[in-house]
Design a protein around this motif. Structure first.
Motif, PDB file in Angstrom:
ATOM      1  N   LYS A   1      -2.953   2.642  -4.836  1.00  0.00           N
ATOM      2  CA  LYS A   1      -2.428   3.663  -5.816  1.00  0.00           C
ATOM      3  C   LYS A   1      -2.952   5.258  -5.364  1.00  0.00           C
ATOM      4  CE  LYS A   1      -2.573   4.583 -10.661  1.00  0.00           C
ATOM      5  NZ  LYS A   1      -3.195   5.891 -11.217  1.00  0.00           N
ATOM      6  N   GLY A   2      -3.834   5.424  -4.736  1.00  0.00           N
ATOM      7  CA  GLY A   2      -4.410   6.627  -4.505  1.00  0.00           C
ATOM      8  C   GLY A   2      -3.693   7.213  -2.801  1.00  0.00           C
ATOM      9  N   THR A   3      -3.197   6.194  -2.134  1.00  0.00           N
ATOM     10  CA  THR A   3      -2.645   6.312  -0.890  1.00  0.00           C
ATOM     11  C   THR A   3      -1.207   5.969  -0.929  1.00  0.00           C
ATOM     12  OG1 THR A   3      -3.695   4.378  -0.167  1.00  0.00           O
ATOM     13  CG2 THR A   3      -4.856   6.453  -0.049  1.00  0.00           C
ATOM     14  N   ILE A   4      -0.425   5.948  -1.786  1.00  0.00           N
ATOM     15  CA  ILE A   4       0.706   5.297  -2.086  1.00  0.00           C
ATOM     16  C   ILE A   4       1.751   5.685  -0.916  1.00  0.00           C
ATOM     17  CG2 ILE A   4       1.808   6.866  -3.678  1.00  0.00           C
ATOM     18  CD1 ILE A   4       1.808   3.068  -3.958  1.00  0.00           C
ATOM     19  N   ASN A   5       1.737   7.016  -0.261  1.00  0.00           N
ATOM     20  CA  ASN A   5       2.634   7.569   0.408  1.00  0.00           C
ATOM     21  C   ASN A   5       2.404   7.550   2.116  1.00  0.00           C
ATOM     22  OD1 ASN A   5       4.368   8.362  -1.524  1.00  0.00           O
ATOM     23  ND2 ASN A   5       3.007  10.228  -1.933  1.00  0.00           N
ATOM     24  N   ILE A   6       1.306   6.895   2.377  1.00  0.00           N
ATOM     25  CA  ILE A   6       0.997   6.589   3.762  1.00  0.00           C
ATOM     26  C   ILE A   6       1.697   5.591   4.352  1.00  0.00           C
ATOM     27  CG2 ILE A   6      -1.043   5.583   5.238  1.00  0.00           C
ATOM     28  CD1 ILE A   6      -2.771   6.963   3.413  1.00  0.00           C
ATOM     29  N   GLY A   7       2.283   5.854   5.839  1.00  0.00           N
ATOM     30  CA  GLY A   7       3.008   5.105   6.726  1.00  0.00           C
ATOM     31  C   GLY A   7       2.748   5.261   7.945  1.00  0.00           C
TER      32      GLY A   7
ATOM     33  N   GLN B   1       6.358   1.971   3.035  1.00  0.00           N
ATOM     34  CA  GLN B   1       6.607   0.960   1.918  1.00  0.00           C
ATOM     35  C   GLN B   1       6.142   1.604   0.466  1.00  0.00           C
ATOM     36  OE1 GLN B   1       4.709  -2.379   4.364  1.00  0.00           O
ATOM     37  NE2 GLN B   1       6.458  -3.319   3.499  1.00  0.00           N
ATOM     38  N   THR B   2       6.538   2.777   0.331  1.00  0.00           N
ATOM     39  CA  THR B   2       6.105   3.336  -1.051  1.00  0.00           C
ATOM     40  C   THR B   2       6.741   2.506  -2.113  1.00  0.00           C
ATOM     41  OG1 THR B   2       5.760   5.470  -0.078  1.00  0.00           O
ATOM     42  CG2 THR B   2       5.956   5.664  -2.183  1.00  0.00           C
ATOM     43  N   LYS B   3       8.180   2.430  -2.016  1.00  0.00           N
ATOM     44  CA  LYS B   3       8.569   1.654  -3.213  1.00  0.00           C
ATOM     45  C   LYS B   3       8.067   0.248  -3.335  1.00  0.00           C
ATOM     46  CE  LYS B   3      13.368   0.377  -4.788  1.00  0.00           C
ATOM     47  NZ  LYS B   3      13.662  -0.973  -4.983  1.00  0.00           N
ATOM     48  N   TYR B   4       7.850  -0.631  -2.346  1.00  0.00           N
ATOM     49  CA  TYR B   4       7.303  -1.849  -2.485  1.00  0.00           C
ATOM     50  C   TYR B   4       5.797  -1.596  -3.019  1.00  0.00           C
ATOM     51  CZ  TYR B   4       5.506  -6.624  -1.031  1.00  0.00           C
ATOM     52  OH  TYR B   4       5.200  -7.604  -0.810  1.00  0.00           O
ATOM     53  N   ALA B   5       4.999  -0.728  -2.638  1.00  0.00           N
ATOM     54  CA  ALA B   5       3.774  -0.712  -2.965  1.00  0.00           C
ATOM     55  C   ALA B   5       3.715  -0.401  -4.660  1.00  0.00           C
ATOM     56  CB  ALA B   5       2.726   0.353  -2.076  1.00  0.00           C
ATOM     57  N   ASN B   6       4.615   0.689  -4.988  1.00  0.00           N
ATOM     58  CA  ASN B   6       4.527   0.951  -6.423  1.00  0.00           C
ATOM     59  C   ASN B   6       5.051  -0.486  -7.256  1.00  0.00           C
ATOM     60  OD1 ASN B   6       4.069   3.648  -6.849  1.00  0.00           O
ATOM     61  ND2 ASN B   6       5.900   4.275  -5.909  1.00  0.00           N
ATOM     62  N   GLU B   7       6.029  -1.343  -6.690  1.00  0.00           N
ATOM     63  CA  GLU B   7       6.514  -2.380  -7.340  1.00  0.00           C
ATOM     64  C   GLU B   7       5.302  -3.378  -7.451  1.00  0.00           C
ATOM     65  OE1 GLU B   7       9.762  -3.789  -5.172  1.00  0.00           O
ATOM     66  OE2 GLU B   7      11.251  -2.231  -5.870  1.00  0.00           O
ATOM     67  N   LEU B   8       4.579  -3.385  -6.516  1.00  0.00           N
ATOM     68  CA  LEU B   8       3.261  -4.478  -6.340  1.00  0.00           C
ATOM     69  C   LEU B   8       2.559  -3.840  -7.447  1.00  0.00           C
ATOM     70  CD1 LEU B   8       2.252  -4.963  -2.693  1.00  0.00           C
ATOM     71  CD2 LEU B   8       3.312  -6.529  -4.427  1.00  0.00           C
TER      72      LEU B   8
ATOM     73  N   GLY C   1      -0.906 -14.936  -4.204  1.00  0.00           N
ATOM     74  CA  GLY C   1       0.476 -14.292  -4.496  1.00  0.00           C
ATOM     75  C   GLY C   1      -0.016 -12.765  -4.022  1.00  0.00           C
ATOM     76  N   MET C   2      -1.257 -12.416  -4.622  1.00  0.00           N
ATOM     77  CA  MET C   2      -1.656 -10.878  -4.349  1.00  0.00           C
ATOM     78  C   MET C   2      -1.915 -10.742  -2.863  1.00  0.00           C
ATOM     79  SD  MET C   2      -4.222 -10.601  -7.645  1.00  0.00           S
ATOM     80  CE  MET C   2      -4.292  -8.748  -8.007  1.00  0.00           C
ATOM     81  N   ILE C   3      -2.622 -11.785  -2.158  1.00  0.00           N
ATOM     82  CA  ILE C   3      -2.787 -11.605  -0.754  1.00  0.00           C
ATOM     83  C   ILE C   3      -1.642 -11.574  -0.076  1.00  0.00           C
ATOM     84  CG2 ILE C   3      -3.919 -12.992   1.316  1.00  0.00           C
ATOM     85  CD1 ILE C   3      -5.934 -11.568  -0.605  1.00  0.00           C
ATOM     86  N   GLY C   4      -0.615 -12.571  -0.278  1.00  0.00           N
ATOM     87  CA  GLY C   4       0.670 -12.525   0.317  1.00  0.00           C
ATOM     88  C   GLY C   4       1.413 -11.048   0.331  1.00  0.00           C
ATOM     89  N   SER C   5       1.525 -10.739  -0.857  1.00  0.00           N
ATOM     90  CA  SER C   5       2.254  -9.170  -1.030  1.00  0.00           C
ATOM     91  C   SER C   5       1.307  -8.240  -0.272  1.00  0.00           C
ATOM     92  CB  SER C   5       1.969  -8.965  -2.676  1.00  0.00           C
ATOM     93  OG  SER C   5       2.723  -9.935  -3.198  1.00  0.00           O
ATOM     94  N   LEU C   6      -0.036  -8.116  -0.210  1.00  0.00           N
ATOM     95  CA  LEU C   6      -0.744  -7.060   0.579  1.00  0.00           C
ATOM     96  C   LEU C   6      -0.421  -7.459   2.100  1.00  0.00           C
ATOM     97  CD1 LEU C   6      -4.053  -7.092  -1.416  1.00  0.00           C
ATOM     98  CD2 LEU C   6      -2.303  -5.182  -1.102  1.00  0.00           C
ATOM     99  N   LEU C   7      -0.226  -8.559   2.639  1.00  0.00           N
ATOM    100  CA  LEU C   7      -0.155  -8.702   4.046  1.00  0.00           C
ATOM    101  C   LEU C   7       1.101  -8.378   4.375  1.00  0.00           C
ATOM    102  CD1 LEU C   7      -1.599 -12.698   4.312  1.00  0.00           C
ATOM    103  CD2 LEU C   7      -2.362 -10.427   5.406  1.00  0.00           C
ATOM    104  N   TYR C   8       2.350  -8.575   3.684  1.00  0.00           N
ATOM    105  CA  TYR C   8       3.375  -8.208   3.839  1.00  0.00           C
ATOM    106  C   TYR C   8       3.506  -6.316   4.012  1.00  0.00           C
ATOM    107  CZ  TYR C   8       8.575  -7.186   3.889  1.00  0.00           C
ATOM    108  OH  TYR C   8       9.732  -6.731   4.281  1.00  0.00           O
ATOM    109  N   LEU C   9       2.651  -5.906   3.123  1.00  0.00           N
ATOM    110  CA  LEU C   9       2.476  -4.297   3.208  1.00  0.00           C
ATOM    111  C   LEU C   9       1.618  -3.759   4.438  1.00  0.00           C
ATOM    112  CD1 LEU C   9       2.908  -1.895   1.117  1.00  0.00           C
ATOM    113  CD2 LEU C   9       0.772  -2.302   0.292  1.00  0.00           C
ATOM    114  N   THR C  10       0.958  -4.951   5.075  1.00  0.00           N
ATOM    115  CA  THR C  10       0.158  -4.396   6.223  1.00  0.00           C
ATOM    116  C   THR C  10       1.384  -4.088   7.344  1.00  0.00           C
ATOM    117  OG1 THR C  10      -0.130  -6.706   6.986  1.00  0.00           O
ATOM    118  CG2 THR C  10      -1.894  -5.461   5.748  1.00  0.00           C
ATOM    119  N   ALA C  11       2.435  -4.308   7.067  1.00  0.00           N
ATOM    120  CA  ALA C  11       3.650  -4.051   8.282  1.00  0.00           C
ATOM    121  C   ALA C  11       3.598  -2.468   8.332  1.00  0.00           C
ATOM    122  CB  ALA C  11       4.896  -4.562   7.796  1.00  0.00           C
ATOM    123  N   SER C  12       3.350  -1.720   7.569  1.00  0.00           N
ATOM    124  CA  SER C  12       3.252  -0.189   7.588  1.00  0.00           C
ATOM    125  C   SER C  12       2.150   0.416   7.071  1.00  0.00           C
ATOM    126  CB  SER C  12       4.228   0.457   6.831  1.00  0.00           C
ATOM    127  OG  SER C  12       4.084   0.276   5.374  1.00  0.00           O
TER     128      SER C  12
END
Length: 157
Positions: A113-119, A23-30, A68-79
């Motif tokens: 920010k330092g691990t943006i490409n992990i999946g 979710q690199t694109k989503y993480a960058n948007e966050l 809002g921050m927590i909700g966004s991060l919870l969605y990011l935990t999918a990957s």
């Protein structure tokens, strides 16, 4: 229609070796949304010796932004299972977030920010089995006596 490449914020890469999901694109948007895109990177999502708890003396922060921050991060935990523990720990304080809790959430963003490409990567295999473990700490929270439980599943060859 072609191969699936993007679905609900998940970027999917299919090859002969397997499937990669990130979710690199989503993480960058966050990072841009919460103005964390130009901050210093962190090597871990949470300090090893930090113990978040209910802080009465720490100043209150905006509850809507924190949620809002927590909700966004919870969605990011999918990957990103590497941030699951830290995000879920911070999520416990959504009812009354304080400055110390917000600092912990911002550290997770700095780690991203330092691990943006992990999946996740699922290797193609004909022969695999599913192995699972679970654990609970039985009232490990010193203040509210709540238990923390978790599980982990592995696809092994």
């Amino acid at each position: 229609m072609g191969q699936l490449k993007f679905f609900l914020g998940l970027q999917i890469i299919q090859s002969d070796k397997g499937i990669s999901i990130h979710q690199t694109k989503y993480a960058n948007e966050l990072l841009k949304k919460y103005k964390m895109d130009d901050t210093k990177e962190m090597k871990t999502p949470m300090h090893p010796s930090s113990a978040l708890r209910i802080e009465e003396d720490s100043p209150k922060v905006d509850q809507t932004q924190y949620r809002g921050m927590i909700g966004s991060l919870l969605y990011l935990t999918a990957s990103r299972p590497d941030i699951m523990f830290s995000v879920c720990l911070c999520a416990r304080f959504q009812a009354d977030p304080r400055e110390v809790h917000l600092k912990a959430v911002k550290r997770i963003f700095r780690y991203l920010k330092g691990t943006i490409n992990i999946g996740l990567c699922f290797r193609r295999s004909q022969d695999f089995s599913l192995l699972g473990y679970c654990d609970a700490d039985y009232a490990g929270d010193r203040w509210e006596r709540k238990s923390t439980s978790g599980g982990c599943h592995f696809m092994v060859k």
